[in-house]
Design a protein around this motif. Sequence first.
Motif, PDB file in Angstrom:
ATOM      1  N   PHE A   1      -8.957  36.270 -74.596  1.00 62.04           N
ATOM      2  CA  PHE A   1      -8.077  35.789 -75.766  1.00 62.04           C
ATOM      3  C   PHE A   1      -8.020  34.116 -75.813  1.00 62.04           C
ATOM      4  N   ARG A   2      -7.845  33.785 -74.507  1.00 59.82           N
ATOM      5  CA  ARG A   2      -8.097  31.837 -74.564  1.00 59.82           C
ATOM      6  C   ARG A   2      -8.271  31.222 -75.245  1.00 59.82           C
ATOM      7  N   GLU A   3     -10.358  31.725 -75.717  1.00 62.40           N
ATOM      8  CA  GLU A   3     -11.356  31.459 -76.709  1.00 62.40           C
ATOM      9  C   GLU A   3     -11.142  31.604 -78.028  1.00 62.40           C
TER      10      GLU A   3
ATOM     11  N   ASP B   1      -8.011  30.194 -83.491  1.00 61.75           N
ATOM     12  CA  ASP B   1      -6.901  30.298 -84.749  1.00 61.75           C
ATOM     13  C   ASP B   1      -6.691  29.078 -84.908  1.00 61.75           C
ATOM     14  N   HIS B   2      -5.984  28.398 -83.486  1.00 63.98           N
ATOM     15  CA  HIS B   2      -4.995  27.834 -83.331  1.00 63.98           C
ATOM     16  C   HIS B   2      -5.603  26.450 -82.688  1.00 63.98           C
ATOM     17  N   PRO B   3      -6.818  25.622 -83.675  1.00 63.30           N
ATOM     18  CA  PRO B   3      -7.191  24.144 -83.121  1.00 63.30           C
ATOM     19  C   PRO B   3      -6.530  22.794 -82.476  1.00 63.30           C
TER      20      PRO B   3
ATOM     21  N   SER C   1      -0.906  23.972 -76.359  1.00 66.30           N
ATOM     22  CA  SER C   1       0.393  24.096 -74.881  1.00 66.30           C
ATOM     23  C   SER C   1      -0.154  24.919 -74.265  1.00 66.30           C
ATOM     24  N   VAL C   2      -0.642  25.236 -72.677  1.00 68.53           N
ATOM     25  CA  VAL C   2      -1.108  25.920 -72.233  1.00 68.53           C
ATOM     26  C   VAL C   2       0.310  27.447 -72.238  1.00 68.53           C
ATOM     27  N   ALA C   3       0.895  26.964 -72.304  1.00 71.72           N
ATOM     28  CA  ALA C   3       2.032  28.051 -72.165  1.00 71.72           C
ATOM     29  C   ALA C   3       1.955  28.689 -73.458  1.00 71.72           C
TER      30      ALA C   3
ATOM     31  N   LYS D   1       2.303  32.883 -73.064  1.00 73.14           N
ATOM     32  CA  LYS D   1       2.870  33.513 -73.974  1.00 73.14           C
ATOM     33  C   LYS D   1       2.392  34.245 -74.991  1.00 73.14           C
ATOM     34  N   ALA D   2       2.059  34.055 -75.704  1.00 69.11           N
ATOM     35  CA  ALA D   2       1.236  34.719 -76.988  1.00 69.11           C
ATOM     36  C   ALA D   2      -0.054  35.954 -75.902  1.00 69.11           C
TER      37      ALA D   2
END
Length: 163
Positions: free
Chosen positions: A69-71, A76-78, A82-84, A88-89
């Motif tokens: 998911f992180r990748e 999608d959001h370059p 924010s790690v948070a 959360k997403a």
Amino acid sequence: MDTESAKKHKRKHKGFEMKGGKSKSDTRNAKLSVNKKPAKAGRKSGKAAKDPNKPKRPASAFFVFMEEFREQYKKDHPKNKSVAAVGKAGGEKWKSMSEADKAPFVAKAEKRKVEYEKDMKNYNRRQAEGTKPEEEEESEKSMSEVNDEDDDEEGSAEEDDDE
């Protein structure tokens, strides 16, 4: 008697001026004592040191999901740093997924768990025998073979220098 009680009072409140103010030395000592943190008794000494050779515990299905998911989220959001926000997403998406959607991640987590259990059995066996992984690798080769490999590497470096 008054002089005796005055002496006791001075000893008890050493460093204070009679008018109630603090002397320079007391102010300096107060600042130093504020910066000092009291040591926690026996906290670190009672805890055993962590063995760096011990296998790490496997990731749960959620964390396996979060790796992928992180990748995707970064693509999608370059601009989002924010790690948070990523966590959360990811958490919201994981909650909204059905069991069928989670199945591949659960399978990967189970596979990692089986591998971890195998590694732990080997680790515990080595601990019982009292050997370390590095010692096992060296024991397969004789010391003369190890020394011969070192000599070969040094010889090739000399040849490069001559050219």
